[in-house]
Design an enzyme around this catalytic site. Structure first.
Site, PDB file in Angstrom:
ATOM      1  N   ASN A 278     -10.348  -2.942   2.298  1.00 36.77           N
ATOM      2  CA  ASN A 278      -9.995  -2.980   0.878  1.00 36.77           C
ATOM      3  C   ASN A 278     -11.252  -2.782   0.045  1.00 36.77           C
ATOM      4  O   ASN A 278     -12.359  -2.809   0.577  1.00 36.77           O
ATOM      5  CB  ASN A 278      -9.376  -4.339   0.517  1.00 36.77           C
ATOM      6  CG  ASN A 278      -7.918  -4.448   0.928  1.00 36.77           C
ATOM      7  OD1 ASN A 278      -7.237  -3.446   1.144  1.00 36.77           O
ATOM      8  ND2 ASN A 278      -7.431  -5.675   1.035  1.00 36.77           N
TER       9      ASN A 278
ATOM     10  N   HIS B  15       0.822  -1.220   0.000  1.00 33.77           N
ATOM     11  CA  HIS B  15       0.000   0.000   0.000  1.00 33.77           C
ATOM     12  C   HIS B  15       0.854   1.269   0.000  1.00 33.77           C
ATOM     13  O   HIS B  15       0.488   2.275   0.602  1.00 33.77           O
ATOM     14  CB  HIS B  15      -0.963   0.032   1.196  1.00 33.77           C
ATOM     15  CG  HIS B  15      -1.968  -1.069   1.215  1.00 33.77           C
ATOM     16  ND1 HIS B  15      -3.230  -0.959   0.691  1.00 33.77           N
ATOM     17  CD2 HIS B  15      -1.885  -2.348   1.689  1.00 33.77           C
ATOM     18  CE1 HIS B  15      -3.899  -2.097   0.851  1.00 33.77           C
ATOM     19  NE2 HIS B  15      -3.092  -2.964   1.445  1.00 33.77           N
TER      20      HIS B  15
ATOM     21  N   TYR C  16       0.803  -4.274  12.027  1.00 34.68           N
ATOM     22  CA  TYR C  16       0.741  -2.845  11.707  1.00 34.68           C
ATOM     23  C   TYR C  16       1.677  -2.007  12.564  1.00 34.68           C
ATOM     24  O   TYR C  16       2.467  -1.208  12.059  1.00 34.68           O
ATOM     25  CB  TYR C  16      -0.712  -2.355  11.767  1.00 34.68           C
ATOM     26  CG  TYR C  16      -1.503  -2.878  10.571  1.00 34.68           C
ATOM     27  CD1 TYR C  16      -1.846  -2.061   9.522  1.00 34.68           C
ATOM     28  CD2 TYR C  16      -1.859  -4.224  10.481  1.00 34.68           C
ATOM     29  CE1 TYR C  16      -2.528  -2.541   8.410  1.00 34.68           C
ATOM     30  CE2 TYR C  16      -2.536  -4.715   9.383  1.00 34.68           C
ATOM     31  CZ  TYR C  16      -2.866  -3.874   8.353  1.00 34.68           C
ATOM     32  OH  TYR C  16      -3.524  -4.362   7.254  1.00 34.68           O
TER      33      TYR C  16
ATOM     34  N   HIS D  10      -4.132   1.015  11.806  1.00 32.81           N
ATOM     35  CA  HIS D  10      -3.873  -0.258  12.472  1.00 32.81           C
ATOM     36  C   HIS D  10      -5.196  -1.006  12.649  1.00 32.81           C
ATOM     37  O   HIS D  10      -6.117  -0.485  13.291  1.00 32.81           O
ATOM     38  CB  HIS D  10      -3.226   0.008  13.834  1.00 32.81           C
ATOM     39  CG  HIS D  10      -2.784  -1.233  14.542  1.00 32.81           C
ATOM     40  ND1 HIS D  10      -2.992  -2.497  14.045  1.00 32.81           N
ATOM     41  CD2 HIS D  10      -2.133  -1.398  15.714  1.00 32.81           C
ATOM     42  CE1 HIS D  10      -2.506  -3.389  14.880  1.00 32.81           C
ATOM     43  NE2 HIS D  10      -1.970  -2.746  15.907  1.00 32.81           N
TER      44      HIS D  10
HETATM   45 FE1  HDE Z   1      -2.729  -4.853   5.451  1.00 31.35          FE
HETATM   46  N1  HDE Z   1      -0.911  -4.082   5.938  1.00 31.35           N
HETATM   47  N2  HDE Z   1      -2.103  -6.686   5.980  1.00 31.35           N
HETATM   48  N3  HDE Z   1      -4.470  -5.678   4.808  1.00 31.35           N
HETATM   49  N4  HDE Z   1      -3.332  -3.064   4.870  1.00 31.35           N
HETATM   50  C1  HDE Z   1      -0.506  -2.815   5.776  1.00 31.35           C
HETATM   51  O1  HDE Z   1       0.700  -1.549   7.386  1.00 31.35           O
HETATM   52  C2  HDE Z   1      -1.015  -6.954   6.727  1.00 31.35           C
HETATM   53  C3  HDE Z   1      -4.828  -6.983   4.853  1.00 31.35           C
HETATM   54  C4  HDE Z   1      -4.576  -2.735   4.427  1.00 31.35           C
HETATM   55  O2  HDE Z   1      -3.316   3.482   3.878  1.00 31.35           O
HETATM   56  C5  HDE Z   1       0.840  -2.540   6.383  1.00 31.35           C
HETATM   57  O3  HDE Z   1       1.277   0.608   7.783  1.00 31.35           O
HETATM   58  C6  HDE Z   1      -0.970  -8.341   7.061  1.00 31.35           C
HETATM   59  C7  HDE Z   1      -6.232  -7.149   4.632  1.00 31.35           C
HETATM   60  C8  HDE Z   1      -4.604  -1.355   4.021  1.00 31.35           C
HETATM   61  O4  HDE Z   1      -1.670   3.270   5.325  1.00 31.35           O
HETATM   62  C9  HDE Z   1       1.208  -3.889   7.013  1.00 31.35           C
HETATM   63  C10 HDE Z   1      -2.057  -8.903   6.464  1.00 31.35           C
HETATM   64  C11 HDE Z   1      -6.708  -5.884   4.440  1.00 31.35           C
HETATM   65  C12 HDE Z   1      -3.316  -0.874   4.256  1.00 31.35           C
HETATM   66  C13 HDE Z   1       0.019  -4.744   6.666  1.00 31.35           C
HETATM   67  C14 HDE Z   1      -2.766  -7.868   5.792  1.00 31.35           C
HETATM   68  C15 HDE Z   1      -5.599  -4.978   4.544  1.00 31.35           C
HETATM   69  C16 HDE Z   1      -2.550  -1.961   4.780  1.00 31.35           C
HETATM   70  C17 HDE Z   1       1.835  -1.934   5.418  1.00 31.35           C
HETATM   71  C18 HDE Z   1      -2.470 -10.362   6.459  1.00 31.35           C
HETATM   72  C19 HDE Z   1      -8.147  -5.474   4.142  1.00 31.35           C
HETATM   73  C20 HDE Z   1      -2.812   0.525   3.979  1.00 31.35           C
HETATM   74  C21 HDE Z   1       2.003  -0.498   5.823  1.00 31.35           C
HETATM   75  C22 HDE Z   1      -2.599 -10.887   7.729  1.00 31.35           C
HETATM   76  C23 HDE Z   1      -9.053  -5.780   5.226  1.00 31.35           C
HETATM   77  C24 HDE Z   1      -3.138   1.473   5.094  1.00 31.35           C
HETATM   78  C25 HDE Z   1       1.309  -0.374   7.081  1.00 31.35           C
HETATM   79  C26 HDE Z   1      -2.668   2.861   4.745  1.00 31.35           C
HETATM   80  C27 HDE Z   1      -1.221  -1.865   5.170  1.00 31.35           C
HETATM   81  C28 HDE Z   1      -0.062  -6.021   7.077  1.00 31.35           C
HETATM   82  C29 HDE Z   1      -3.939  -8.110   5.019  1.00 31.35           C
HETATM   83  C30 HDE Z   1      -5.750  -3.558   4.363  1.00 31.35           C
HETATM   84  C31 HDE Z   1       2.510  -4.501   6.581  1.00 31.35           C
HETATM   85  C32 HDE Z   1       0.117  -9.014   7.884  1.00 31.35           C
HETATM   86  C33 HDE Z   1      -7.017  -8.456   4.641  1.00 31.35           C
HETATM   87  C34 HDE Z   1      -5.790  -0.585   3.457  1.00 31.35           C
HETATM   88  O5  HDE Z   1       1.310  -3.793   8.381  1.00 31.35           O
END
Ligand code: HDE
Length: 716
Positions: free
Chosen positions: A149, A76, A363, A340
């Site tokens: 998402n 992202h 997060y 988060h």
């Molecule tokens: Fe994320 N995700 N994600 N994700 N995610 C991040 O956090 C993660 C997942 C989502 O505009 C990271 O600060 C794991 C689902 C958005 O700043 C990180 C797993 C959904 C954003 C991270 C998922 C999301 C992130 C990267 C699987 C929809 C951007 C930068 C377990 C419900 C937020 C950060 C923004 C961002 C981890 C799966 C949505 C790495 C481990 C499912 C919208 O922490």
């Protein structure tokens, strides 16, 4: 002296941090507040001499610059955000004690960031990808983040697979190719070995992954969460964002072209809509499932690869999100914001979805490195509006100056402060879920149906959507070089729909395996028996869901749609005025596109300002096109290959086109349009010749006339 005078005259400044009333505040200073006399020249040893180490002003400026970038988000990375508010329609107290969901008169401030997932910060907006839709609610009970998402399911069921998924989709590590694209071997290698990703792949290959605008996409919390009310009762809840402009997408050929013409297409669209006062709006929807219905469905509520079909549990719209202003500073706000999935307030709680549980760790962990330490909650965009009192201290970039010597609890020296918050004071209490179980590494058998909802999604699409989905798979897998991976994918697709698999296989020069063997699931432990990990066949209780097709979205507005009016000197004034007025009255954004900038003169001598030229504009940046009449003007346009291309491409991308009088000649200059004009059936496919502006407005509200593709097979 001279400089001072001009400064005094030009008191207007765009830099809001400068107080134009106070002359002292207008001076350039170092970070230590020392006024700077010369910011144009380094301190040097003689006129042609070397720069001196002593130049503390040079060193400070350059050092700051050298450190101006922070690591981009690991996923992202590319995003755009805006401020606004959320307001609930009626109290949700029956289900949740969350304060911001109680009082319809309360406007809760929000900051919403939209993003693509795979690309770097500088990548294109129009990549085929999932879009992030993250909302920070600054509630009076603290910060609540709904980090969702635009697709309601996910690739994997267990967070431990997330690093693998992301490694697979990111540019390949040896050559960092391709940027912001899933069309490469490592991604499809991984997917072809992970049957659980099949449902998500259906969504990702659909046009949902190439939205027309951030303002025209849905958002989903994906996981099942909990609402908890004041009595401590829990209901399962799935969150939805429903855009009031409807859900619309572009087509793939267009997406690829937009990526060249305007890689900031979505960012610009969001920014400009807000600047023009056309505030983007979504309704918050909830699907609520009583605790006792946990096992009522053929899918597991804890499995993030499943939706709850809206036919089974309707989406109740409970409030509205409105985005009202753009950030002042991209870095300070959009880049530094830290969402988060674990930021919840009393009244909202988690479930045991293993994907969600893993996110709860990730997060903060990633933000510790991205934002340089444990105090990023003090960055203005991340600050709670509710007061923060605790015994956490120190660390990199600490802003708060805590007073006194007490930073522990219990204490008597500080009078016991800060006190824990009891129920009356709204203290957060986790839902007391009953847990009985053995410690295992494993997955519930109720997670083993990988295809029934992929089928449901595919079957629910319109013919045009199915065609786009098929073509997307043919494109993506066509970019995969390893034939075995393509073949494995065809095998997986054959579990979803035989026609789909056949059509994809055809495009790849492959055949679908005769026997529908279940694909091998490689996501099993070292000593696991593959037989125990095979997908299971579940009969879905719903065969088709209207909510899954964008063809059924609301099509009742042309607000903020971008319309090109193609014209040149000698255009016919009256119809241009009529169309312009009718479109603007309905809230569309009009651009007069002509061969060159300045003004163009109509047949009766009336001048009109030109907004874009055929060089700076392109049909892919617009939703519809109107070709002005007037013989002289049309003659000029006919001499411009890019004017012909403009209408030709608009037709190819199924966009509404209207013209009056001689304008039809420009349409005829496009081979495909001419064929249709000769047949005389064009108005049913959104080409309006000599019709009223109102008809054009209706056609634009339809978004696209995908029926055109039936007639010209190779269009999208
Ligand atoms: Fe994320 N995700 N994600 N994700 N995610 C991040 O956090 C993660 C997942 C989502 O505009 C990271 O600060 C794991 C689902 C958005 O700043 C990180 C797993 C959904 C954003 C991270 C998922 C999301 C992130 C990267 C699987 C929809 C951007 C930068 C377990 C419900 C937020 C950060 C923004 C961002 C981890 C799966 C949505 C790495 C481990 C499912 C919208 O922490």
């Amino acid at each position: 002296m001279k400089q001072k005078d001009s400064f005094a005259v030009n008191k207007k400044t765009e830099d809001l941090s400068i107080n134009t009333e106070n002359p002292k505040d207008q001076l350039l200073t170092s970070n230590q507040g020392v006024p700077i006399n010369d910011d144009q020249n380094s301190l040097i040893a003689g006129e042609r001499g070397a720069t001196l180490m002593e130049d503390f002003l040079f060193r400070e400026k350059m050092t700051h610059f050298d450190h101006e970038r922070i690591p981009e988000r690991v996923v992202h990375a590319r995003g755009s955000a805006a401020h606004g508010y959320f307001q609930v329609y009626e109290s949700m107290e029956k289900y949740t004690k969350a304060h911001f969901l109680q009082d319809p008169s309360v406007k809760t401030p929000v900051f919403v960031r939209f993003s693509t997932v795979a690309g770097s910060r500088g990548s294109t907006d129009l990549a085929r990808d999932v879009r992030g839709f993250a909302t920070k609610f600054y509630t009076e009970q603290g910060v609540y983040d709904l980090v969702g998402n635009n697709i309601p399911v996910f690739f994997i069921q267990d967070a431990i697979k997330f690093p693998d998924l992301v490694h697979a989709v990111k540019p390949e590590p040896h050559n960092e190719i391709p940027q912001a694209a899933s069309a490469h071997d490592t991604f499809w290698d991984f997917i072809s070995l992970m049957p659980e990703s099949t449902h998500m792949i259906m969504w990702l290959m659909s046009d949902r992954a190439i939205p027309r605008s951030y303002r025209m996409m849905e958002g989903f919390g994906v996981h099942t969460f909990r609402f908890v009310n004041a009595e401590g009762q829990s209901h399962f809840v799935k969150f939805h964002w429903k855009p009031l402009l409807g859900v619309h997408s572009v087509c793939w050929d267009e997406a690829q072209k937009i990526s060249g013409k305007d890689p900031d297409f979505h960012r610009r669209d969001l920014w400009e809509a807000i600047e023009s006062g056309a505030f983007p709006e979504w309704e918050l929807g909830v699907q609520i499932v009583p605790e006792e219905d946990e096992f009522k469905y053929e899918f597991d509520l804890l499995d993030a690869t499943k939706i709850i079909p809206e036919e089974l549990v309707p989406v109740k719209r409970i409030g509205k999100l409105v985005l009202t202003h753009n950030p002042d500073n991209f870095f300070a706000e959009t880049e530094q914001v830290a969402y988060h999935a674990g930021n919840v307030v009393p009244g909202i709680d988690f479930t045991n979805d293993p994907l969600l549980q893993g996110r709860l760790f990730s997060y903060t962990d990633t933000q510790l490195i991205r934002l340089g330490g444990p105090n990023f909650h003090e960055i203005p965009i991340n600050r709670s509006i509710a007061p923060v009192h605790n015994n956490q201290r120190d660390g990199f970039m600490r802003q708060t100056i805590n007073q006194g010597r007490v930073s522990y609890n219990p204490n008597s020296l500080g009078g016991g402060c800060p006190f824990q918050a009891g129920a009356m004071q709204g203290g957060f209490k986790s839902y007391t879920e009953r847990i009985d179980g053995k410690k295992i590494r494993g997955r519930s058998k109720s997670f083993f149906d990988h295809f029934s909802q992929a089928k449901l999604f595919y079957e629910s699409q319109s013919e045009a959507e199915k065609q786009h989905l098929t073509n997307a798979l043919r494109f993506e897998l066509g970019k995969v070089e390893t034939i075995e991976i393509r073949q494995r994918m065809v095998g997986l697709l054959s579990q979803v729909n035989k026609t789909l698999a056949k059509n994809v296989a055809d495009g790849l020069g492959l055949t679908v395996p005769e026997a529908l063997e279940y694909p091998i699931n490689h996501s099993i432990p070292a000593d696991g028996n593959p037989e125990d990990y095979q997908p299971v066949n579940v009969e879905p209780s719903i065969k088709k869901s209207d909510a899954l097709s964008m063809a059924n979205t609301s099509k009742n507005t042309i607000k903020t749609r971008q319309i090109a009016l193609l014209a040149a000197d000698g255009f016919e004034e009256q119809s241009l005025q009529n169309f312009k007025k009718a479109l603007e009255t309905e809230g569309a954004m009009i651009s007069v596109v002509a061969p060159k900038f300045g003004t163009i003169k109509g047949a009766k001598g009336i001048e009109t300002k030109v907004d874009q030229t055929l060089l700076t504009a392109s049909s892919v940046l617009f939703d519809a096109v109107f070709v002005c009449g007037g013989s002289v003007g049309v003659e000029t346009l006919l001499e411009e290959p890019s004017a012909v291309e403009f209408v030709d491409e608009a037709f190819k991308h199924c966009k509404p086109i209207a013209t009056v009088g001689e304008g039809i000649e420009l349409l005829k200059a496009s081979n495909q349009l001419r064929k249709h004009l000769e047949k005389g059936t064009v108005s049913s496919i959104g080409v309006l010749v000599d019709q009223s502006p109102e008809e054009f407005v209706n056609a634009i509200a339809q978004h696209r006339f995908w029926e055109r593709e039936k007639k010209d097979k190779n269009l999208n």
